[in-house]
Design a protein around this motif. Structure first.
Motif, PDB file in Angstrom:
ATOM      1  N   VAL A  68       0.842  -1.196   0.000  1.00  7.17           N
ATOM      2  CA  VAL A  68       0.000   0.000   0.000  1.00  7.17           C
ATOM      3  C   VAL A  68       0.877   1.246   0.000  1.00  7.17           C
ATOM      4  O   VAL A  68       0.648   2.192  -0.767  1.00  7.17           O
ATOM      5  CB  VAL A  68      -0.954   0.004   1.213  1.00  7.17           C
ATOM      6  N   ASN A  69       1.902   1.257   0.834  1.00  4.01           N
ATOM      7  CA  ASN A  69       2.795   2.420   0.894  1.00  4.01           C
ATOM      8  C   ASN A  69       3.568   2.621  -0.401  1.00  4.01           C
ATOM      9  O   ASN A  69       3.848   3.753  -0.804  1.00  4.01           O
ATOM     10  CB  ASN A  69       3.773   2.264   2.058  1.00  4.01           C
TER      11      ASN A  69
ATOM     12  N   THR B 111       1.726  -0.232  -4.916  1.00  6.47           N
ATOM     13  CA  THR B 111       1.581  -1.405  -5.787  1.00  6.47           C
ATOM     14  C   THR B 111       0.386  -2.278  -5.402  1.00  6.47           C
ATOM     15  O   THR B 111       0.052  -3.224  -6.129  1.00  6.47           O
ATOM     16  CB  THR B 111       2.855  -2.269  -5.739  1.00  6.47           C
ATOM     17  N   ALA B 112      -0.242  -2.001  -4.254  1.00 11.83           N
ATOM     18  CA  ALA B 112      -1.388  -2.803  -3.811  1.00 11.83           C
ATOM     19  C   ALA B 112      -2.592  -2.527  -4.700  1.00 11.83           C
ATOM     20  O   ALA B 112      -2.821  -1.392  -5.128  1.00 11.83           O
ATOM     21  CB  ALA B 112      -1.717  -2.494  -2.355  1.00 11.83           C
ATOM     22  N   ARG B 113      -3.379  -3.574  -4.955  1.00  9.85           N
ATOM     23  CA  ARG B 113      -4.577  -3.439  -5.769  1.00  9.85           C
ATOM     24  C   ARG B 113      -5.770  -4.007  -5.012  1.00  9.85           C
ATOM     25  O   ARG B 113      -5.681  -5.074  -4.395  1.00  9.85           O
ATOM     26  CB  ARG B 113      -4.419  -4.180  -7.107  1.00  9.85           C
ATOM     27  N   ARG B 114      -6.864  -3.305  -5.097  1.00  7.76           N
ATOM     28  CA  ARG B 114      -8.093  -3.736  -4.421  1.00  7.76           C
ATOM     29  C   ARG B 114      -8.671  -4.969  -5.113  1.00  7.76           C
ATOM     30  O   ARG B 114      -8.694  -5.043  -6.348  1.00  7.76           O
ATOM     31  CB  ARG B 114      -9.096  -2.579  -4.459  1.00  7.76           C
ATOM     32  N   VAL B 115      -9.138  -5.922  -4.312  1.00 10.21           N
ATOM     33  CA  VAL B 115      -9.814  -7.104  -4.860  1.00 10.21           C
ATOM     34  C   VAL B 115     -11.138  -7.286  -4.145  1.00 10.21           C
ATOM     35  O   VAL B 115     -11.323  -6.834  -3.007  1.00 10.21           O
ATOM     36  CB  VAL B 115      -8.953  -8.380  -4.699  1.00 10.21           C
ATOM     37  N   GLU B 116     -12.069  -7.926  -4.824  1.00  8.36           N
ATOM     38  CA  GLU B 116     -13.379  -8.208  -4.244  1.00  8.36           C
ATOM     39  C   GLU B 116     -13.309  -9.481  -3.399  1.00  8.36           C
ATOM     40  O   GLU B 116     -12.747 -10.488  -3.838  1.00  8.36           O
ATOM     41  CB  GLU B 116     -14.427  -8.367  -5.344  1.00  8.36           C
ATOM     42  N   LEU B 117     -13.870  -9.403  -2.203  1.00  8.91           N
ATOM     43  CA  LEU B 117     -13.943 -10.560  -1.324  1.00  8.91           C
ATOM     44  C   LEU B 117     -15.396 -11.003  -1.204  1.00  8.91           C
ATOM     45  O   LEU B 117     -16.306 -10.324  -1.669  1.00  8.91           O
ATOM     46  CB  LEU B 117     -13.376 -10.215   0.053  1.00  8.91           C
ATOM     47  N   SER B 118     -15.601 -12.129  -0.568  1.00  8.78           N
ATOM     48  CA  SER B 118     -16.973 -12.607  -0.415  1.00  8.78           C
ATOM     49  C   SER B 118     -17.802 -11.660   0.433  1.00  8.78           C
ATOM     50  O   SER B 118     -19.023 -11.568   0.287  1.00  8.78           O
ATOM     51  CB  SER B 118     -16.976 -14.009   0.214  1.00  8.78           C
TER      52      SER B 118
END
Length: 469
Positions: free
Chosen positions: A29-30, A33-40
């Protein structure tokens, strides 16, 4: 946790492998490079094949740092990255919980109740060890509530400011006096020049206030004001709910009964007197309109979505010239406004009809209002105003207008409770506004509007029959 395929905060506390995954994700995140993903259930991240709940990562990044090591600047930067990835609504609970756990629960007691809390420092607490970094981050959360939260988040923001002040910090007082310092200098404090000399404006993004003064009554002054307001809203993250205060040399208000005679009304009543400024008024309205936000210095029955008086001013002024350029803006406003909690658009509609009757534009406004307000007032003059071929034809043409976007809030709920389609409810609501209870009176055959049809002029009866079919 059983049945959940992602890591939560508690996993980082009890499992070294999970904690290592959390650490690598914080670093991602800092690094950007972090990417959001969908969770259940919700949203999060995936690192090295492991999924992590987004709010859990934020709780980890903030919650495991000892007070002596807490870096408010780094914490704010991390929270801002999370906001850009997930939106404020997904992180606000975690942030406000941090404030409550670090600054409220250990030091305050509620001498009121859950509905009307009265937070006071307990007599036995020592707050001398609290770092300034805690206060800085708590105030960041409070300002974030004002900037990015719903209008009612101001309650949470003011509660945080109150806690920090009672804990001995002067930071809330400084913010309330000077703002966050994040606004460009020319927007935090504006001075008009040339023909706009005498125009002053100040914006405080911590208080969500805008104060404007005009010294000379001319088009250039109002052009400067409108340009300033539009730039402030379009180029910064200034709170979407705000107080707009105005002082000017001309005390006049929009010619609509029951509109509050407040300074924001005065501003647009004056500005609209210069037709060359109408596009600038529309630009401000577009920038300001936001369904669940408000002018915070208007309350109760006078509450109004930002942009309200600009839209009303254009609708009234243009109608007097026979123009329709800004009719789409008015219709967009009537569709977006929070009809559950605001009723001022009903007064605007009544003023329009009183001045212009049920022309095509007025009827379009009527149908839009009927689908987005709790109650439209019936007036005795309405049946006579609509009793002509042009108005009745326009009304029939507009019958299907509710199908594209049904009513919101209370009208939609009422339609559901009555077991009828929402667009039918909007149509019936409009008919009731025109004809009152006669629109719902049924004849022997069960048809609504029977008395209206029976009393209609022969040449217009077919129109009434079609309207109440």
């Amino acid at each position: 946790m059983a049945g959940i395929e992602y890591l939560v905060f508690e996993d980082a506390l009890r499992d070294e492998h999970a904690r290592a995954v959390f650490e690598r994700t914080v670093q991602a995140v800092n690094d950007g490079t972090a990417r959001r993903v969908e969770l259940s259930r919700g949203h999060g991240f995936e690192t090295d094949g492991e999924k992590i709940l987004g709010s859990a990562l934020l709780e980890y990044a903030l919650g495991l740092v000892p007070a002596a090591e807490f870096d408010a600047t780094a914490a704010q930067a991390f929270a801002e990255r999370m906001r850009r990835l997930f939106g404020w609504h997904d992180i606000t609970f975690t942030l406000t919980q941090w404030v409550e756990q670090r600054l409220c629960a250990p030091y305050f007691g509620n001498r009121g109740n859950d509905w009307s809390p009265d937070w006071q420092l307990r007599d036995d607490v020592d707050v001398s060890h609290l770092p300034e970094s805690f206060f800085e981050f708590a105030c960041y959360v409070a300002v974030g509530e004002l900037k990015h939260g719903p209008s009612y988040a101001s309650v949470s923001a003011n509660r945080i400011f109150d806690w920090v002040t009672k804990l001995g910090s002067s930071l809330p007082a400084r913010l309330k006096k000077h703002g966050t310092g994040q606004l460009p200098k020319e927007l935090a404090a504006f001075l008009g020049t040339g023909e706009a000399e005498g125009v002053t404006a100040k914006a405080n993004d911590a208080l969500a206030t805008i104060k404007i003064a005009v010294k000379h009554e001319n088009a250039a002054s109002y052009a400067a004001v409108l340009g300033y307001l539009t730039r402030l809203l379009n180029t910064t993250d200034f709170p979407r709910s705000y107080a707009l205060e105005f002082r000017g040399p001309t005390k006049q208000y929009l010619p609509v009964n029951k509109l509050p005679r407040k300074s924001v009304n005065q501003l647009f009543a004056c500005a609209v007197g210069y037709p060359e400024l109408w596009p600038a008024i529309a630009a401000y309205a577009r920038a300001a309109m936001s369904e669940y936000d408000w002018y915070t210095n208007l309350e109760g029955e006078n509450c109004a979505m930002p942009g309200t008086f600009a839209v009303f001013a254009l609708g009234i002024a243009e109608a007097a010239t026979g123009g329709t350029e800004f009719t789409p803006l008015v219709l967009d406003y009537l569709g977006e406004v929070d009809g559950e909690h605001q009723s001022l658009h009903g007064h605007f509609l009544a003023g329009y009809i009183e001045a212009h009757g049920f022309d095509e534009t007025g009827l379009a406004y009527l149908l839009a209002c009927a689908g987005n307000i709790q109650e439209l007032q019936h007036r005795k003059i309405y049946p006579a105003l609509v009793a002509n071929e042009r108005s009745l034809t326009a009304l029939l043409t507009l019958r299907g207008v509710g199908e594209a976007s049904g009513p919101s809030g209370v009208p939609a709920l009422a339609a559901t409770l009555r077991g009828e389609p929402s667009d039918d409810y909007a149509w019936r609501h409009a008919l009731y506004a025109i004809w009152g209870s006669a629109a719902e009176t049924r004849g022997a055959d069960g048809r609504a509007g029977a008395k209206i049809i029976e009393g209609a002029e022969p040449g217009l009866r077919a129109f009434y029959e079609a309207i109440f079919a």
